[in-house]
Design an enzyme around this catalytic site. Structure first.
Site, PDB file in Angstrom:
ATOM      1  N   CYS A  96      39.244  65.791 -74.541  1.00 35.10           N
ATOM      2  CA  CYS A  96      38.939  66.529 -73.299  1.00 35.10           C
ATOM      3  C   CYS A  96      37.548  67.166 -73.319  1.00 35.10           C
ATOM      4  CB  CYS A  96      39.997  67.602 -73.061  1.00 35.10           C
ATOM      5  SG  CYS A  96      41.656  66.927 -72.889  1.00 35.10           S
ATOM      6  N   HIS A 233      37.011  72.715 -67.878  1.00 38.75           N
ATOM      7  CA  HIS A 233      37.918  71.578 -68.035  1.00 38.75           C
ATOM      8  C   HIS A 233      39.182  71.862 -67.241  1.00 38.75           C
ATOM      9  CE1 HIS A 233      40.392  68.484 -69.590  1.00 38.75           C
ATOM     10  NE2 HIS A 233      41.065  69.243 -70.439  1.00 38.75           N
ATOM     11  N   ASN A 263      45.133  66.683 -65.487  1.00 36.00           N
ATOM     12  CA  ASN A 263      44.196  66.682 -66.614  1.00 36.00           C
ATOM     13  C   ASN A 263      43.695  65.250 -66.838  1.00 36.00           C
ATOM     14  OD1 ASN A 263      42.857  66.822 -69.042  1.00 36.00           O
ATOM     15  ND2 ASN A 263      44.459  68.008 -70.091  1.00 36.00           N
TER      16      ASN A 263
HETATM   17  N1  ACO Z   1      59.676  70.000 -66.324  1.00 40.90           N
HETATM   18  C1  ACO Z   1      60.628  70.902 -66.523  1.00 40.90           C
HETATM   19  N2  ACO Z   1      60.794  71.533 -67.716  1.00 40.90           N
HETATM   20  C2  ACO Z   1      59.923  71.227 -68.706  1.00 40.90           C
HETATM   21  C3  ACO Z   1      58.913  70.284 -68.542  1.00 40.90           C
HETATM   22  C4  ACO Z   1      58.799  69.659 -67.287  1.00 40.90           C
HETATM   23  N3  ACO Z   1      57.848  68.732 -67.014  1.00 40.90           N
HETATM   24  N4  ACO Z   1      58.222  70.192 -69.695  1.00 40.90           N
HETATM   25  C5  ACO Z   1      58.779  71.069 -70.564  1.00 40.90           C
HETATM   26  N5  ACO Z   1      59.825  71.687 -69.954  1.00 40.90           N
HETATM   27  C6  ACO Z   1      60.724  72.702 -70.515  1.00 40.90           C
HETATM   28  C7  ACO Z   1      60.707  72.753 -72.007  1.00 40.90           C
HETATM   29  O1  ACO Z   1      61.550  71.772 -72.542  1.00 40.90           O
HETATM   30  C8  ACO Z   1      61.196  74.164 -72.280  1.00 40.90           C
HETATM   31  O2  ACO Z   1      62.591  74.181 -72.180  1.00 40.90           O
HETATM   32  P1  ACO Z   1      63.472  75.052 -73.205  1.00 40.90           P
HETATM   33  O3  ACO Z   1      63.028  76.461 -72.956  1.00 40.90           O
HETATM   34  O4  ACO Z   1      64.849  74.751 -72.787  1.00 40.90           O
HETATM   35  O5  ACO Z   1      63.101  74.555 -74.565  1.00 40.90           O
HETATM   36  C9  ACO Z   1      60.647  74.968 -71.107  1.00 40.90           C
HETATM   37  O6  ACO Z   1      60.278  73.991 -70.110  1.00 40.90           O
HETATM   38  C10 ACO Z   1      59.449  75.794 -71.468  1.00 40.90           C
HETATM   39  O7  ACO Z   1      58.549  75.027 -72.257  1.00 40.90           O
HETATM   40  P2  ACO Z   1      57.209  75.593 -72.798  1.00 40.90           P
HETATM   41  O8  ACO Z   1      56.532  74.526 -73.553  1.00 40.90           O
HETATM   42  O9  ACO Z   1      57.403  76.898 -73.455  1.00 40.90           O
HETATM   43  O10 ACO Z   1      56.468  75.864 -71.426  1.00 40.90           O
HETATM   44  P3  ACO Z   1      55.058  76.503 -71.222  1.00 40.90           P
HETATM   45  O11 ACO Z   1      55.160  77.668 -70.333  1.00 40.90           O
HETATM   46  O12 ACO Z   1      54.303  76.676 -72.500  1.00 40.90           O
HETATM   47  O13 ACO Z   1      54.335  75.357 -70.376  1.00 40.90           O
HETATM   48  C11 ACO Z   1      52.749  73.606 -70.775  1.00 40.90           C
HETATM   49  C12 ACO Z   1      54.190  74.074 -70.937  1.00 40.90           C
HETATM   50  C13 ACO Z   1      52.472  73.491 -69.294  1.00 40.90           C
HETATM   51  C14 ACO Z   1      52.570  72.261 -71.449  1.00 40.90           C
HETATM   52  C15 ACO Z   1      51.812  74.658 -71.385  1.00 40.90           C
HETATM   53  O14 ACO Z   1      52.223  74.975 -72.686  1.00 40.90           O
HETATM   54  C16 ACO Z   1      50.410  74.197 -71.426  1.00 40.90           C
HETATM   55  O15 ACO Z   1      49.771  74.024 -70.402  1.00 40.90           O
HETATM   56  N6  ACO Z   1      49.821  74.048 -72.627  1.00 40.90           N
HETATM   57  C17 ACO Z   1      48.471  73.601 -72.765  1.00 40.90           C
HETATM   58  C18 ACO Z   1      48.522  72.156 -72.886  1.00 40.90           C
HETATM   59  C19 ACO Z   1      47.383  71.478 -72.231  1.00 40.90           C
HETATM   60  O16 ACO Z   1      46.873  71.849 -71.196  1.00 40.90           O
HETATM   61  N7  ACO Z   1      46.989  70.423 -72.867  1.00 40.90           N
HETATM   62  C20 ACO Z   1      46.021  69.584 -72.341  1.00 40.90           C
HETATM   63  C21 ACO Z   1      45.173  69.035 -73.385  1.00 40.90           C
HETATM   64  S1  ACO Z   1      44.299  70.251 -74.224  1.00 40.90           S
HETATM   65  C22 ACO Z   1      43.410  70.870 -73.108  1.00 40.90           C
HETATM   66  O17 ACO Z   1      42.950  70.138 -72.280  1.00 40.90           O
HETATM   67  C23 ACO Z   1      43.213  72.330 -73.125  1.00 40.90           C
END
Ligand code: ACO
Length: 306
Positions: A96, A233, A263
């Protein structure tokens, strides 16, 4: 592809995706489209707005983690598609952060005298490396491409010069397992799929982003108040908002397009730039901060005057 289109494929909802990420839709390349074809289209658009032709370019840097082939570099394929048989072209792989790394690199090639006009492209087809049964990753990414042209111009070495004014790049491979692709030519002999511990990435993102931006501000001798535009980003609206807040960058100066394309990795910064230039927000002479963070981890910032 709208968020609602995932319903029935994986257990998710438009509400969950919008609330956690700000993403409303992403684009998926058609079967006959590739990183090279998307990159070529973006390159032609950038050359058009610069009033140049491929004959004017002496270097192409393509930021991508989804090349057409393991080798040769997809940049060379784009060079050929543009009918360019002079100069040189190479790929840059920083996931990224690729576009930010590529702009900083292009600037150094210009300053070093190896190139006068550089075409910098970010192009990705992440749809090809997603595990479409994994709801925690497949809803986040999309395909796309963007490009810009950097041209050598004499400056006075002051903050009012146009072009790249300061840059800071970082990487730390200790974080590899938090965001990676589980295949490759030298390990599995396959392409593999994207794997991510989203919560872990989120935990590190804001601190790393703000740290590298503060270093860039320090190098340039400016503060957040001096900026006209912040083009981060486009991974997650919550990361963007939290970073801008921590840095004291006013909300109206932040360019957000993650809702439109998800993304797109190395393509996200030039896509956001192109939207803000096209709608008249970013104008000649504006002070613009680019920032990205991604797999590796890699992260970095570039301060430039448009
Ligand atoms: N739909 C519904 N539920 C979902 C989904 C989905 N698509 N994906 C995960 N869940 C569930 C999980 O299983 C979890 O369930 P559980 O509590 O029963 O275990 C619950 O939602 C919460 O999951 P978390 O991972 O804690 O959710 P979070 O609030 O952290 O959001 C996310 C997840 C959006 C991926 C977040 O962590 C994030 O944005 N992280 C950064 C990742 C990123 O942007 N990466 C891109 C590459 S790096 C960069 O560019 C910066």
């Amino acid at each position: 592809m709208k968020n609602a289109d995932f319903e029935g494929m994986v257990e998710t909802s438009d509400e969950w995706i919008v609330q956690r990420t700000g993403i409303r839709q992403r684009h998926v390349a058609a079967d006959d489209e590739t990183t090279a074809s998307l990159g070529e289209a973006a390159a032609r658009a950038a050359l058009g707005s610069a009033g140049m032709t491929p004959a004017d370019i002496d270097l192409i840097i393509l930021a991508t983690s989804t090349p057409n082939n393991t080798f040769p570099a997809t940049a060379v394929e784009i060079q050929n598609r543009l009918g360019m048989h002079h100069g040189f072209a190479f790929d840059m792989q920083a996931v990224c952060s690729g576009f930010v790394y590529a702009v900083a690199t292009a600037d150094l090639y210009i300053r070093g005298g190896l190139a006068k006009r550089v075409l910098v492209i970010g192009s990705e087809t992440f749809s090809r490396i997603l595990d479409w049964s994994d709801r925690s990753t497949c809803v986040l990414f999309g395909d796309g491409a963007g490009a810009l042209v950097l041209e050598a111009e004499d400056g006075a070495g002051v903050i009012t010069d146009r072009g790249v004014l300061a840059a800071s790049l970082r990487s730390d491979g200790a974080h590899k397992d938090k965001l990676f692709v589980d295949g490759g030519p030298s390990t599995t002999g396959t392409v593999g799929h994207l794997r991510m511990e989203g919560r872990e990435v989120f935990k590190h993102a804001v601190g790393m982003i703000t740290d590298v931006i503060e270093a860039t501000f320090g190098e340039a001798g400016i503060t957040a108040q001096d900026l006209d535009w912040f083009v981060p980003h486009q991974a997650n609206k919550r990361i963007i908002d939290a970073s801008a807040k921590k840095l004291g960058i006013a909300e109206q100066k932040v360019v957000v397009t993650v809702d439109l394309h998800g993304n797109t990795s190395a393509a996200s910064v030039p896509l956001a730039l192109s939207v803000a230039v096209a709608d008249g927000r970013i104008k000649k002479g504006d002070l613009v901060l680019l920032e990205a963070m991604g797999g590796g981890f890699t992260w970095g910032a570039v301060l430039l005057r448009w």
